[in-house]
Design an enzyme around this catalytic site. Structure first.
Site: not given
Lengths: 281, 109, 139
Positions: A100, A197, A200, A242
């Site tokens: 394709c 998140c 840090c 994390c």
């Protein structure tokens, strides 16, 4: 006083190696031809940062060098493996990716705008989801695991053909709800250590967590070859790591929550270059 | 043989006679050190590539004895003299008896 | 090779345990390997170059380079690994120089040692300490 001077010099000598990072003005040019934007103005929606910096700028010179030449970058061997698979017919329909799409280069540009809204499916789509739709719907082949080696190899190949292009992920329109959800996750504290998140990667980037030099946590270099794993690492695998490091219970790889987080984190890097597959520590 | 082993080599396509060229090689291999234990506490047996050689027209360039301390996906960079047109032959020898080969031809102008 | 956080710590602990052994007992292994390589000949300091990062971001993949003008072989040892041998580079007639680079595993902060065998049968040695950081982020 001589004694004091010497002590200060000695103390400095001890400190310097521990914080020896690469030249802040170093330029990332891959194969002497793909020029990467590793530092630029933060996108407007991003209130917590003025300037965004690629994870590459946080690494040591030795690690940085590994990404500057495709024959030094160990990830490229997995890109080669994906090129072989690209041309291999699999499944009931007798099709390969090439049937394709022709050459992988025909998908240049895709990586820069992922994740994005899939109108037909009515949801936010990542590279992994597009690949598995091709496999199950067009090829009649088994889907790959989100974090499996062939999937990481193929996402690395698809990313590699967009290297140097500017990350430009849409955050408005039908994706908005998912983007808001991703943003909520980004600023939510998880785990026994109660770390979001943002704690840090927004509040403390450039500082050290033990010996780790904290980056801004952009994902423009993913999938990335991590020296620690000596393998390609997917975005969701890194998210899981994390959250686990916060001693929290991560969302599942491939979950709607992590897709939303991927969309939000990708949009924080709007303006940087697609680097994947990058090399990180 | 370790699963899906693939090699990459970089050697010049053309050179002048007597030129010294930089060669880079990388091969995908787990290089299981024999030092690790599985989740049941059993030592995972060593399984590494223990030797790498590069020859040009049958003459040796480098012959490396490799130990478990060589990283996963072993990488080598070295210099080779190209006295005439010909072919580089790269060979990796696996603990399990498999031999992986790659070659690269060089024209001399 | 995929080291989990625990395995990496275990490796580090192994290296730490080794350093607690009497210096003589441990040093013997490196000395034995050097003796085997040199056949007991004297080894001069210097004359061989060893490039390695002062601090490695990850002990799993540490880039190193060795070179020694006129060497026919260079042996590399990692004194603090569970087994010190790393690699021996033998340079053939078509080697463009007596130099090579690779990437190695270091189980903790330690000395990396290079011993070169010269064409005239003499030996040279150098060593360099590489600090291996243990990161905060297991992933």
């Amino acid at each position: 006083m001589t004694f004091r001077t010497m002590t200060a010099a000695a103390a400095l000598a001890m400190l310097v190696p521990a914080f020896a990072t690469a030249d802040p003005d170093a330029k990332l040019v891959v194969n002497g031809e793909i020029e990467m934007v590793t530092e630029t103005e933060a996108p407007e929606h991003l209130e917590g940062l003025r300037t965004i910096r690629s994870g590459w700028t946080f690494r040591t010179e030795e690690t940085q060098a590994l990404q500057m030449d495709d024959f030094d970058n160990p990830a490229m061997i997995f890109v080669d493996q994906a090129r072989d698979v690209w041309n291999t017919v699999e499944g009931d329909a007798g099709e390969s990716c090439a049937s394709c799409h022709g050459e992988p280069e025909s998908l240049r540009g895709l990586r820069a705008e992922l994740p994005k809204w899939n109108e037909e499916k009515g949801e936010v789509y990542t590279a992994e989801m597009y690949i598995n739709d091709c496999r199950t719907e067009r090829m009649g082949a088994e889907p790959w695991g989100w974090d499996s080696q062939p999937m990481k190899n193929m996402t690395a190949l698809i990313s590699s053909v967009s290297r140097g292009m500017t990350v430009d992920v849409a955050i408005d329109g039908p994706v908005r709800e998912a983007w808001e959800r991703g943003k909520e996750i980004y600023y939510t504290r998880y785990g026994q250590l109660e770390l979001a998140c943002a704690n840090c990667h927004e509040d403390n980037y450039d500082n050290y967590i033990r010996a780790d030099h904290l980056s801004q946590g952009h994902i423009n270099g993913f999938p990335t070859y991590r020296l620690k794993q000596a393998n390609l690492v997917s975005k969701h695998n890194r998210f899981r790591g994390c959250i686990r490091d916060t001693r929290g219970v991560p969302y599942a790889i491939g979950s709607e929550d992590f897709v939303a987080l991927e969309l939000y984190v990708a949009s924080r890097g709007n303006g940087l270059s697609v680097e994947g597959p990058a090399v990180r520590n | 043989m370790a699963e899906n082993v693939k090699a990459r080599v970089r050697a010049p396509r053309s050179a002048s006679a007597g030129e010294v060229a930089t060669i880079k090689t990388l091969i995908s291999h787990p290089m299981e050190s024999g030092q690790r234990k599985d989740s049941q506490g059993n030592t995972i047996p060593r399984s590494i590539i223990h030797r790498f050689t590069c020859d040009f027209n049958g003459e040796n360039v480098i012959d490396v004895k490799m130990e478990p301390a060589i990283s996963t996906n072993p990488y080598f960079e070295f210099e080779a003299k190209i006295p005439e047109a010909g072919e580089f032959k790269f060979t990796w020898y696996d603990d399990d008896g498999s031999v992986y080969e790659e070659s690269a031809t060089v024209e001399v102008s | 090779m995929d080291f989990t956080r625990r395995e990496t710590l275990a490796l580090g602990a192994g290296a730490a345990a080794l350093t607690l052994l009497p210096a003589g007992a441990y040093a013997a292994t490196v000395d034995e390997l050097v003796n085997e390589f040199t056949g007991g000949a004297d080894v001069a300091d210097g004359g061989v170059n060893l490039d390695a990062p002062e601090i490695a971001e990850n002990g799993n993949t540490v880039p190193i380079s060795v070179s020694a003008d006129g060497a026919t072989a260079i042996m590399v040892l990692a004194a603090g690994n569970p087994t010190p041998p790393v690699a021996t580079f033998n340079f053939g007639p078509l080697a463009g120089s007596s130099s090579a680079s690779t990437r190695i595993r270091l189980a903790g902060t330690q000395d990396v040692i290079a011993v070169a065998k010269m064409a005239d049968g003499s030996f040279a040695r150098t060593s360099k300490e590489v600090k291996v950081t243990i990161g905060g982020c297991g992933g």
